[in-house]
Design a protein around this motif. Structure first.
Motif, PDB file in Angstrom:
ATOM      1  N   LEU A   1     -26.304  -7.644  41.114  1.00 41.83           N
ATOM      2  CA  LEU A   1     -26.092  -7.633  39.665  1.00 41.83           C
ATOM      3  C   LEU A   1     -24.707  -7.103  39.300  1.00 41.83           C
ATOM      4  CD1 LEU A   1     -29.609  -6.420  38.461  1.00 41.83           C
ATOM      5  CD2 LEU A   1     -28.656  -8.737  38.344  1.00 41.83           C
ATOM      6  N   MET A   2     -24.225  -6.102  40.038  1.00 43.45           N
ATOM      7  CA  MET A   2     -22.886  -5.572  39.775  1.00 43.45           C
ATOM      8  C   MET A   2     -21.829  -6.636  40.033  1.00 43.45           C
ATOM      9  SD  MET A   2     -21.020  -3.142  38.661  1.00 43.45           S
ATOM     10  CE  MET A   2     -21.949  -1.621  38.704  1.00 43.45           C
ATOM     11  N   GLY A   3     -21.980  -7.371  41.122  1.00 41.37           N
ATOM     12  CA  GLY A   3     -21.043  -8.453  41.411  1.00 41.37           C
ATOM     13  C   GLY A   3     -21.062  -9.515  40.333  1.00 41.37           C
ATOM     14  N   THR A   4     -22.239  -9.826  39.852  1.00 40.31           N
ATOM     15  CA  THR A   4     -22.385 -10.829  38.801  1.00 40.31           C
ATOM     16  C   THR A   4     -21.736 -10.364  37.500  1.00 40.31           C
ATOM     17  OG1 THR A   4     -24.461 -11.562  39.807  1.00 40.31           O
ATOM     18  CG2 THR A   4     -24.064 -12.216  37.533  1.00 40.31           C
TER      19      THR A   4
ATOM     20  N   SER B   1     -18.897  -7.967  26.359  1.00 36.07           N
ATOM     21  CA  SER B   1     -18.694  -6.910  25.368  1.00 36.07           C
ATOM     22  C   SER B   1     -18.814  -5.527  26.005  1.00 36.07           C
ATOM     23  CB  SER B   1     -19.720  -7.044  24.242  1.00 36.07           C
ATOM     24  OG  SER B   1     -21.000  -6.661  24.698  1.00 36.07           O
ATOM     25  N   PRO B   2     -18.144  -4.552  25.427  1.00 38.66           N
ATOM     26  CA  PRO B   2     -18.276  -3.178  25.920  1.00 38.66           C
ATOM     27  C   PRO B   2     -19.728  -2.693  25.882  1.00 38.66           C
ATOM     28  CG  PRO B   2     -16.455  -3.335  24.364  1.00 38.66           C
ATOM     29  CD  PRO B   2     -17.171  -4.656  24.341  1.00 38.66           C
ATOM     30  N   GLU B   3     -20.490  -3.196  24.929  1.00 39.30           N
ATOM     31  CA  GLU B   3     -21.900  -2.798  24.834  1.00 39.30           C
ATOM     32  C   GLU B   3     -22.702  -3.320  26.029  1.00 39.30           C
ATOM     33  OE1 GLU B   3     -20.032  -2.675  20.883  1.00 39.30           O
ATOM     34  OE2 GLU B   3     -20.239  -4.334  22.294  1.00 39.30           O
ATOM     35  N   ILE B   4     -22.444  -4.562  26.426  1.00 33.81           N
ATOM     36  CA  ILE B   4     -23.152  -5.133  27.583  1.00 33.81           C
ATOM     37  C   ILE B   4     -22.727  -4.419  28.861  1.00 33.81           C
ATOM     38  CG2 ILE B   4     -23.446  -7.211  29.001  1.00 33.81           C
ATOM     39  CD1 ILE B   4     -25.016  -7.231  26.364  1.00 33.81           C
ATOM     40  N   LYS B   5     -21.437  -4.127  28.989  1.00 34.89           N
ATOM     41  CA  LYS B   5     -20.968  -3.377  30.156  1.00 34.89           C
ATOM     42  C   LYS B   5     -21.641  -2.006  30.215  1.00 34.89           C
ATOM     43  CE  LYS B   5     -16.432  -5.544  30.539  1.00 34.89           C
ATOM     44  NZ  LYS B   5     -14.981  -5.360  30.399  1.00 34.89           N
ATOM     45  N   ALA B   6     -21.764  -1.351  29.069  1.00 31.45           N
ATOM     46  CA  ALA B   6     -22.410  -0.038  29.024  1.00 31.45           C
ATOM     47  C   ALA B   6     -23.898  -0.156  29.340  1.00 31.45           C
ATOM     48  CB  ALA B   6     -22.208   0.603  27.652  1.00 31.45           C
ATOM     49  N   LEU B   7     -24.544  -1.156  28.759  1.00 30.51           N
ATOM     50  CA  LEU B   7     -25.980  -1.356  28.953  1.00 30.51           C
ATOM     51  C   LEU B   7     -26.317  -1.665  30.409  1.00 30.51           C
ATOM     52  CD1 LEU B   7     -28.829  -1.882  27.473  1.00 30.51           C
ATOM     53  CD2 LEU B   7     -28.180  -4.287  27.673  1.00 30.51           C
ATOM     54  N   VAL B   8     -25.626  -2.655  30.971  1.00 29.09           N
ATOM     55  CA  VAL B   8     -25.963  -3.132  32.315  1.00 29.09           C
ATOM     56  C   VAL B   8     -25.184  -2.395  33.396  1.00 29.09           C
ATOM     57  CG1 VAL B   8     -26.037  -5.145  33.836  1.00 29.09           C
ATOM     58  CG2 VAL B   8     -26.586  -5.402  31.415  1.00 29.09           C
ATOM     59  N   GLY B   9     -23.864  -2.387  33.280  1.00 25.74           N
ATOM     60  CA  GLY B   9     -23.032  -1.837  34.345  1.00 25.74           C
ATOM     61  C   GLY B   9     -23.195  -0.348  34.555  1.00 25.74           C
ATOM     62  N   VAL B  10     -23.248   0.405  33.475  1.00 33.07           N
ATOM     63  CA  VAL B  10     -23.352   1.863  33.589  1.00 33.07           C
ATOM     64  C   VAL B  10     -24.812   2.309  33.532  1.00 33.07           C
ATOM     65  CG1 VAL B  10     -22.694   4.078  32.576  1.00 33.07           C
ATOM     66  CG2 VAL B  10     -21.070   2.175  32.566  1.00 33.07           C
ATOM     67  N   GLY B  11     -25.532   1.869  32.515  1.00 32.22           N
ATOM     68  CA  GLY B  11     -26.896   2.341  32.303  1.00 32.22           C
ATOM     69  C   GLY B  11     -27.895   1.796  33.304  1.00 32.22           C
ATOM     70  N   LEU B  12     -28.157   0.498  33.230  1.00 33.06           N
ATOM     71  CA  LEU B  12     -29.187  -0.105  34.073  1.00 33.06           C
ATOM     72  C   LEU B  12     -28.871   0.054  35.554  1.00 33.06           C
ATOM     73  CD1 LEU B  12     -31.209  -3.219  33.405  1.00 33.06           C
ATOM     74  CD2 LEU B  12     -30.152  -3.008  35.630  1.00 33.06           C
ATOM     75  N   LEU B  13     -27.673  -0.348  35.962  1.00 31.15           N
ATOM     76  CA  LEU B  13     -27.334  -0.294  37.383  1.00 31.15           C
ATOM     77  C   LEU B  13     -27.116   1.136  37.867  1.00 31.15           C
ATOM     78  CD1 LEU B  13     -25.053  -3.435  37.708  1.00 31.15           C
ATOM     79  CD2 LEU B  13     -27.496  -3.195  38.184  1.00 31.15           C
TER      80      LEU B  13
END
Length: 124
Positions: A47-50, A61-73
């Protein structure tokens, strides 16, 4: 402040997902090898690679990066659990299992980041 809420939401989703996957793998394979940690690290790496590749080819968006990249992952994957489980294997004398845990986590996770990127880049 807005991104903090996205990180918190993603983190709660990632933590629950990690918990459920860990229980599933424990029931499926038992506790002789930390398959749950391996699985969440492999999935998280893909998922991080994707997400990284999507950010390279389009606007994420910064929100998606925050949601997925930082939070979820961030909540899904864990280096500290991997390290602790590896040390426990070493301390119990299970050197071969410890070696495979290290090798599988590193090789599979790096490969999954690559695979996630290639999945996105090949669709361009």
């Amino acid at each position: 402040m807005n991104n903090i809420l996205f990180v918190a939401l993603g983190g709660s989703i990632g933590a629950v997902f990690r918990y459920l996957l860990s229980i599933f793998m424990l029931q499926l394979f038992g506790s002789a090898f930390p398959f749950g940690t391996l699985l969440v690290n492999v999935i998280g790496s893909f998922l991080m690679g994707t997400i990284y590749a999507l950010g390279q080819v389009s606007q994420v968006s910064p929100e998606i990066k925050a949601l997925v990249g930082v939070g979820l992952l961030g909540a899904l994957t864990t280096f500290s659990t991997f390290s602790n489980e590896t040390l426990l294997l070493i301390q119990s004398g299970a050197w071969i299992k410890a070696f495979f845990n290290i090798a599988l986590n590193l090789c599979l996770c790096i490969f999954m980041v690559y695979l996630g990127q290639q999945l996105v880049f090949s669709r361009i």
